[in-house]
Design a protein around this motif. Structure first.
Motif, PDB file in Angstrom:
ATOM      1  N   CYS A 103       0.575  -1.158   0.018  1.00 11.45           N
ATOM      2  CA  CYS A 103       0.025   0.015  -0.077  1.00 11.45           C
ATOM      3  C   CYS A 103       0.709   1.320  -0.249  1.00 11.45           C
ATOM      4  CB  CYS A 103      -0.830   0.118   1.358  1.00 11.45           C
ATOM      5  SG  CYS A 103      -0.057   0.412   2.726  1.00 11.45           S
ATOM      6  N   CYS A 106       3.770   2.965   4.937  1.00  8.43           N
ATOM      7  CA  CYS A 106       4.834   2.772   5.551  1.00  8.43           C
ATOM      8  C   CYS A 106       6.094   3.140   4.750  1.00  8.43           C
ATOM      9  CB  CYS A 106       5.151   1.517   6.162  1.00  8.43           C
ATOM     10  SG  CYS A 106       5.603   0.204   5.184  1.00  8.43           S
ATOM     11  N   CYS A 138       5.337  -2.237   9.241  1.00 10.56           N
ATOM     12  CA  CYS A 138       4.464  -2.457   7.967  1.00 10.56           C
ATOM     13  C   CYS A 138       3.350  -3.607   8.420  1.00 10.56           C
ATOM     14  CB  CYS A 138       5.484  -2.886   6.895  1.00 10.56           C
ATOM     15  SG  CYS A 138       4.499  -3.346   5.361  1.00 10.56           S
ATOM     16  N   CYS A 140       1.543  -4.581   5.579  1.00  8.55           N
ATOM     17  CA  CYS A 140       1.087  -5.255   4.130  1.00  8.55           C
ATOM     18  C   CYS A 140       2.193  -6.459   4.088  1.00  8.55           C
ATOM     19  CB  CYS A 140       1.460  -4.238   3.287  1.00  8.55           C
ATOM     20  SG  CYS A 140       0.178  -2.839   3.318  1.00  8.55           S
TER      21      CYS A 140
HETATM   22  S1  FES Z   1       3.252  -1.432   2.272  1.00  5.91           S
HETATM   23 FE1  FES Z   1       1.393  -0.998   3.459  1.00  5.91          FE
HETATM   24  S2  FES Z   1       1.920  -0.889   5.567  1.00  5.91           S
HETATM   25 FE2  FES Z   1       4.042  -1.164   4.681  1.00  5.91          FE
END
Ligand code: FES
Ligand code: FES
Length: 161
Positions: A103, A106, A138, A140
């Motif tokens: 996403c 972070c 992070c 994700c």
């Molecule tokens: S890439 Fe989504 S929170 Fe780290």
């Protein structure tokens, strides 16, 4: 009305100034007063590392610093990591190449942290990488690709210097 202060500092190599209340956070100065929204704010409690910027080259959490304390200092945000012509830095390229972001929320904090880490330790061991990024959260990526990205960035930096 709250007393306000003139804060003059260098941001990404450019002299910037703003008049802010004493309690203004550095993260808010960057995002709201200077329009540099690449610095993300997650927890606002110093836990997630999303707001990490470089202050005189050292990573700091901009959500824990008052803007007035950054006066006279040099700040580098994620917007300042690329070359002046927009070419992404080796660390940015490595994250893109190794899928170190999903996403991307972070990512600005990681990029600043890793830039400083590799300046200090150009060839980090696995443990040094894990230690170096341990202050950044992070949600994700599961971290594997971020760790890969750091090693790849170290390779790119070595090749290019
Ligand atoms: S890439 Fe989504 S929170 Fe780290
Ligand atoms: S927003 Fe600053 S550490 Fe989370």
């Amino acid at each position: 009305m709250a007393e306000s202060f003139e804060v003059a500092l260098t941001v990404n190599g450019t002299h910037r100034a703003a008049r802010v209340p004493a309690r203004r956070l550095l993260s808010d100065l960057l995002r709201h007063d200077l329009g540099l929204t690449g610095t993300h704010v997650g927890c606002e409690h110093g836990v997630c590392g999303c707001c990490t910027v470089l202050l005189d080259g050292e990573p700091v959490r901009s959500c824990l610093m008052l803007a007035v304390t950054a006066a006279g200092h040099e700040v580098t945000t994620v917007e300042g990591l690329a070359e002046p012509d927009g070419t992404p830095s080796p660390v940015q390229r490595a994250f893109r190449e190794c899928h170190g972001l999903q996403c991307g929320f972070c990512t600005p904090g990681f990029l600043c942290t890793v830039t400083a880490l590799l300046r200090e330790t150009p060839r980090p061991t696995e443990d040094q990488v894990l230690e170096g990024i341990s202050g950044n959260l992070c949600r994700c990526t599961g971290y594997q690709n971020i760790v890969k990205s750091v090693h790849r960035a170290a390779d790119l930096l070595t090749e290019e210097t």
